[in-house]
Design a protein around this motif. Structure first.
Motif, PDB file in Angstrom:
ATOM      1  N   ALA A  27      11.308   8.309  -0.476  1.00 34.68           N
ATOM      2  CA  ALA A  27      10.407   7.254  -0.012  1.00 34.68           C
ATOM      3  C   ALA A  27       9.074   7.299  -0.738  1.00 34.68           C
ATOM      4  O   ALA A  27       8.514   6.252  -1.099  1.00 34.68           O
ATOM      5  CB  ALA A  27      10.191   7.385   1.498  1.00 34.68           C
ATOM      6  N   LEU A  28       8.565   8.495  -0.994  1.00 34.82           N
ATOM      7  CA  LEU A  28       7.287   8.633  -1.690  1.00 34.82           C
ATOM      8  C   LEU A  28       7.363   8.128  -3.127  1.00 34.82           C
ATOM      9  O   LEU A  28       6.345   7.726  -3.705  1.00 34.82           O
ATOM     10  CB  LEU A  28       6.842  10.099  -1.685  1.00 34.82           C
ATOM     11  CG  LEU A  28       6.286  10.641  -0.368  1.00 34.82           C
ATOM     12  CD1 LEU A  28       6.184  12.158  -0.421  1.00 34.82           C
ATOM     13  CD2 LEU A  28       4.931  10.022  -0.056  1.00 34.82           C
ATOM     14  N   VAL A  29       8.541   8.150  -3.703  1.00 28.70           N
ATOM     15  CA  VAL A  29       8.700   7.716  -5.095  1.00 28.70           C
ATOM     16  C   VAL A  29       9.106   6.242  -5.196  1.00 28.70           C
ATOM     17  O   VAL A  29       8.477   5.452  -5.919  1.00 28.70           O
ATOM     18  CB  VAL A  29       9.748   8.598  -5.820  1.00 28.70           C
ATOM     19  CG1 VAL A  29      10.056   8.034  -7.205  1.00 28.70           C
ATOM     20  CG2 VAL A  29       9.259  10.034  -5.919  1.00 28.70           C
ATOM     21  N   GLY A 337       7.924  19.899  -5.263  1.00 29.67           N
ATOM     22  CA  GLY A 337       8.588  18.612  -5.466  1.00 29.67           C
ATOM     23  C   GLY A 337       7.986  17.526  -4.607  1.00 29.67           C
ATOM     24  O   GLY A 337       7.790  16.384  -5.044  1.00 29.67           O
ATOM     25  N   MET A 338       7.653  17.880  -3.357  1.00 28.66           N
ATOM     26  CA  MET A 338       7.048  16.913  -2.447  1.00 28.66           C
ATOM     27  C   MET A 338       5.653  16.518  -2.918  1.00 28.66           C
ATOM     28  O   MET A 338       5.240  15.358  -2.822  1.00 28.66           O
ATOM     29  CB  MET A 338       6.969  17.501  -1.038  1.00 28.66           C
ATOM     30  CG  MET A 338       6.787  16.480   0.057  1.00 28.66           C
ATOM     31  SD  MET A 338       8.261  15.484   0.327  1.00 28.66           S
ATOM     32  CE  MET A 338       9.326  16.661   1.126  1.00 28.66           C
ATOM     33  N   VAL A 339       4.903  17.488  -3.442  1.00 29.39           N
ATOM     34  CA  VAL A 339       3.554  17.181  -3.930  1.00 29.39           C
ATOM     35  C   VAL A 339       3.613  16.202  -5.091  1.00 29.39           C
ATOM     36  O   VAL A 339       2.849  15.222  -5.148  1.00 29.39           O
ATOM     37  CB  VAL A 339       2.824  18.477  -4.352  1.00 29.39           C
ATOM     38  CG1 VAL A 339       1.523  18.148  -5.077  1.00 29.39           C
ATOM     39  CG2 VAL A 339       2.535  19.341  -3.138  1.00 29.39           C
ATOM     40  N   VAL A 344       3.106  10.084  -6.890  1.00 24.49           N
ATOM     41  CA  VAL A 344       3.511   8.701  -7.192  1.00 24.49           C
ATOM     42  C   VAL A 344       2.878   7.757  -6.177  1.00 24.49           C
ATOM     43  O   VAL A 344       2.311   6.716  -6.528  1.00 24.49           O
ATOM     44  CB  VAL A 344       5.051   8.562  -7.165  1.00 24.49           C
ATOM     45  CG1 VAL A 344       5.461   7.126  -7.475  1.00 24.49           C
ATOM     46  CG2 VAL A 344       5.701   9.528  -8.151  1.00 24.49           C
ATOM     47  N   PHE A 345       2.954   8.139  -4.904  1.00 24.45           N
ATOM     48  CA  PHE A 345       2.412   7.308  -3.835  1.00 24.45           C
ATOM     49  C   PHE A 345       0.907   7.115  -3.997  1.00 24.45           C
ATOM     50  O   PHE A 345       0.402   5.985  -3.977  1.00 24.45           O
ATOM     51  CB  PHE A 345       2.721   7.974  -2.487  1.00 24.45           C
ATOM     52  CG  PHE A 345       2.580   7.072  -1.298  1.00 24.45           C
ATOM     53  CD1 PHE A 345       3.658   6.339  -0.835  1.00 24.45           C
ATOM     54  CD2 PHE A 345       1.377   6.959  -0.623  1.00 24.45           C
ATOM     55  CE1 PHE A 345       3.540   5.511   0.274  1.00 24.45           C
ATOM     56  CE2 PHE A 345       1.242   6.140   0.477  1.00 24.45           C
ATOM     57  CZ  PHE A 345       2.331   5.412   0.929  1.00 24.45           C
ATOM     58  N   THR A 346       0.180   8.210  -4.141  1.00 27.16           N
ATOM     59  CA  THR A 346      -1.276   8.111  -4.272  1.00 27.16           C
ATOM     60  C   THR A 346      -1.684   7.453  -5.587  1.00 27.16           C
ATOM     61  O   THR A 346      -2.659   6.705  -5.639  1.00 27.16           O
ATOM     62  CB  THR A 346      -1.927   9.505  -4.184  1.00 27.16           C
ATOM     63  OG1 THR A 346      -1.366  10.359  -5.197  1.00 27.16           O
ATOM     64  CG2 THR A 346      -1.675  10.128  -2.833  1.00 27.16           C
ATOM     65  N   GLY A 347      -0.917   7.725  -6.652  1.00 23.24           N
ATOM     66  CA  GLY A 347      -1.239   7.122  -7.944  1.00 23.24           C
ATOM     67  C   GLY A 347      -1.152   5.608  -7.904  1.00 23.24           C
ATOM     68  O   GLY A 347      -2.028   4.902  -8.421  1.00 23.24           O
ATOM     69  N   SER A 430      -0.836  13.837   7.859  1.00 24.57           N
ATOM     70  CA  SER A 430      -0.641  12.718   6.938  1.00 24.57           C
ATOM     71  C   SER A 430       0.381  13.067   5.868  1.00 24.57           C
ATOM     72  O   SER A 430       0.422  14.208   5.390  1.00 24.57           O
ATOM     73  CB  SER A 430      -1.976  12.350   6.276  1.00 24.57           C
ATOM     74  OG  SER A 430      -1.773  11.497   5.155  1.00 24.57           O
ATOM     75  N   PRO A 431       1.197  12.103   5.450  1.00 26.44           N
ATOM     76  CA  PRO A 431       2.149  12.376   4.363  1.00 26.44           C
ATOM     77  C   PRO A 431       1.457  12.617   3.026  1.00 26.44           C
ATOM     78  O   PRO A 431       2.103  13.012   2.064  1.00 26.44           O
ATOM     79  CB  PRO A 431       2.999  11.092   4.318  1.00 26.44           C
ATOM     80  CG  PRO A 431       2.145  10.045   4.936  1.00 26.44           C
ATOM     81  CD  PRO A 431       1.344  10.739   5.984  1.00 26.44           C
ATOM     82  N   LEU A 432       0.149  12.382   2.964  1.00 26.20           N
ATOM     83  CA  LEU A 432      -0.598  12.616   1.733  1.00 26.20           C
ATOM     84  C   LEU A 432      -1.214  14.011   1.692  1.00 26.20           C
ATOM     85  O   LEU A 432      -1.922  14.344   0.748  1.00 26.20           O
ATOM     86  CB  LEU A 432      -1.705  11.558   1.575  1.00 26.20           C
ATOM     87  CG  LEU A 432      -1.219  10.106   1.548  1.00 26.20           C
ATOM     88  CD1 LEU A 432      -2.388   9.159   1.356  1.00 26.20           C
ATOM     89  CD2 LEU A 432      -0.181   9.897   0.450  1.00 26.20           C
ATOM     90  N   VAL A 433      -0.944  14.836   2.710  1.00 22.55           N
ATOM     91  CA  VAL A 433      -1.444  16.220   2.754  1.00 22.55           C
ATOM     92  C   VAL A 433      -0.310  17.154   2.347  1.00 22.55           C
ATOM     93  O   VAL A 433       0.674  17.300   3.088  1.00 22.55           O
ATOM     94  CB  VAL A 433      -1.958  16.575   4.167  1.00 22.55           C
ATOM     95  CG1 VAL A 433      -2.363  18.044   4.228  1.00 22.55           C
ATOM     96  CG2 VAL A 433      -3.129  15.678   4.543  1.00 22.55           C
ATOM     97  N   PRO A 434      -0.390  17.794   1.194  1.00 24.03           N
ATOM     98  CA  PRO A 434       0.713  18.652   0.739  1.00 24.03           C
ATOM     99  C   PRO A 434       1.080  19.751   1.720  1.00 24.03           C
ATOM    100  O   PRO A 434       2.249  20.090   1.881  1.00 24.03           O
ATOM    101  CB  PRO A 434       0.172  19.241  -0.579  1.00 24.03           C
ATOM    102  CG  PRO A 434      -0.832  18.228  -1.056  1.00 24.03           C
ATOM    103  CD  PRO A 434      -1.462  17.680   0.190  1.00 24.03           C
ATOM    104  N   ALA A 435       0.089  20.308   2.416  1.00 23.88           N
ATOM    105  CA  ALA A 435       0.356  21.441   3.308  1.00 23.88           C
ATOM    106  C   ALA A 435       1.316  21.081   4.431  1.00 23.88           C
ATOM    107  O   ALA A 435       2.052  21.943   4.918  1.00 23.88           O
ATOM    108  CB  ALA A 435      -0.962  21.967   3.892  1.00 23.88           C
TER     109      ALA A 435
END
Length: 475
Positions: A27-29, A337-339, A344-347, A430-435
């Motif tokens: 989904a992130l990609v 891999g998730m980061v 892609v999402f943030t970019g 948030s899905p934008l937090v790698p941790a």
């Protein structure tokens, strides 16, 4: 148009992962790639992705070597005394276990790094949740929310960003907020108590002796906790009360304390323990944390050096080093891999201008009559904006605009800065937090399940912090 597409992209992502129609990585990609085409900037997708990857590469490197470092520290027994203390408090009471999760997460969060907090918390508590068949989303939800409150520490990131963006002293933001944040932390403990009572009612009050006598565990404890002498890739095949011998046993067996009570946790007889090196590892970890706080070197470099030193000293044999790296390779691959997928999402969000357009729309939507309440407005906006945006995007892109609007109505920038950190309990899921991917990956929880369970409680905690700040006259 960009505003609508931005919100549509985020909504599509959240709906698909919560309905389990797509994996988070896919989904992130795929979703941002599709919306990039909708925006009419498909030809620039490669540039946006590379820019996002470049921005997040240091974070990915930090997480990779942090997982190896703390995985090794867990293997060699550095955190066993802390775990034993928490387990003595928890015993086999689900309510105590959930409260213990919140307390442990809050304490470990003092280092300012969410990934560290989640690795230690899950490694300590995961065996208990599995033994007693407790809900693992309770584990991830409580840990993430407790860490979110503690993430406001000056060295945790958000407070420093707010201070930098508005040219303020971080202590002027954080110190007055301590009472409100303390109330927020108490709210997390109260929440964990309530959730613990619910779990106690659901699974009952059990003894670990009864559980370990009847249950066979096939789950391996992540980050190599309790691993035997092998690479850590095997499955536990014996009873949960086994002694942990054998290369593939990750069952985190039970053990008795001096009072004869049995606790499930890290195997005290595992082959990876290094009791003679305990103080070396403790001093190394303390030095690493101090170097992070003092910013002597970039954090990825510190963890790279720390991981190399920890492996070399604790496992001088090359085969043992490879075994330890192999034991943690799955977590490293999943998280990194998730980061990069999140890159892609943030970019795309940033490159296409969606984030900027969404932020401007939200700020422009504030009624003029609310100008005198910009502290409250900023605190409320911090919930959705820090969830859907990176901290950098919010604090460096949106906060200065909010501070300007507040100044026009006589609101000091420092009050706006204080209000802006109220949304951090929600931000940490948030899905934008790698941790957060470290947390759900180690606990073997679907990100969608974690989101569904945690968001409401984390948002409530953020609102408690904000309300307390207003009540105390801080904002």
């Amino acid at each position: 148009m960009l505003t609508i597409l931005g919100f549509a992209m985020i909504a599509t992502f959240l709906v698909l992962i919560m309905m389990k129609k797509m994996s988070p990585i896919a989904a992130l990609v795929l979703i941002p790639a599709l919306f990039c085409v909708f925006v009419g900037q498909g030809a620039k997708l490669g540039d946006y992705v590379l820019e996002g990857v470049t921005d997040l590469a240091p974070t990915a490197a930090m997480l990779m070597f942090a997982i190896v470092y703390f995985g090794v520290m867990i293997d060699v027994g550095l955190f066993d005394p802390v775990v034993r203390g928490i387990l003595r408090f928890c015993k086999a009471d689900p309510m105590r276990i959930v409260v213990g999760t919140a307390v442990l997460a809050a304490i470990v969060s003092l280092d300012g790094d969410g990934s560290t907090t989640f690795m230690i918390t899950v490694s300590a508590m995961y065996p208990l949740y599995k033994r007693l068949k407790m809900s693992l989303v309770v584990l991830t939800g409580v840990a993430a929310t407790a860490n979110g409150v503690m993430n406001t520490l000056p060295w945790g990131g958000p407070t420093a960003r707010a201070a930098t963006a508005l040219k303020l002293d971080a202590s002027d933001i954080f110190v007055p907020m301590i009472p409100a944040l303390a109330v927020g932390l108490l709210a997390v403990f109260a929440l964990s108590y309530v959730l613990g009572l619910r779990e106690r009612k659901r699974v009952g009050y059990l003894s670990l002796d009864a559980v370990t006598e009847t249950e066979t565990v096939d789950e391996k404890v992540l980050v190599g906790a309790g691993a035997g002498s092998g690479s850590g890739s095997g499955k536990a095949s014996g009873k949960a009360s086994g002694n942990g011998t054998g290369g593939g046993d990750h069952s985190a067996p039970s053990y008795r304390n001096e009072d004869g009570e049995t606790f499930a946790g890290l195997d005290p007889n595992r082959a990876t323990l290094r009791p003679k090196l305990y103080w070396f590892n403790a001093l190394l970890t303390a030095a690493l944390m101090a170097a992070m706080i003092m910013e002597l070197l970039p954090i990825p470099v510190l963890f790279l050096l720390g991981a190399a030193l920890a492996l070399t000293v604790n496992f001088p044999n090359m085969a043992d080093q490879k075994a330890r790296i192999g034991a943690h390779a799955e977590n490293v691959l999943n998280v990194s891999g998730m980061v990069f997928a999140a890159a892609v999402f943030t970019g795309v969000l940033q490159g296409t201008g969606m984030v900027e357009s969404m932020a401007k729309w939200m700020v422009s939507s504030i009624p003029d009559a609310m100008g005198s309440q910009m502290g409250l407005v900023t605190g409320l906006l911090s919930l959705p904006l820090t969830y859907f945006m990176s901290n950098d995007g919010f604090y460096f892109g949106v906060l200065p605009v909010l501070a300007e609007a507040g100044a026009a109505h006589g609101i000091a920038p420092v009050e706006i800065a204080r209000a802006s950190i109220a949304g951090q309990p929600l931000h940490m899921s948030s899905p934008l937090v790698p941790a957060v991917f470290v947390l759900v990956g180690m606990a073997k929880v679907e990100f969608g399940d974690h989101t569904r369970f945690t968001v409401k409680w984390a948002a409530l905690t953020s609102l408690v912090v904000l309300a307390s700040a207003i009540l105390f006259g801080i904002v």
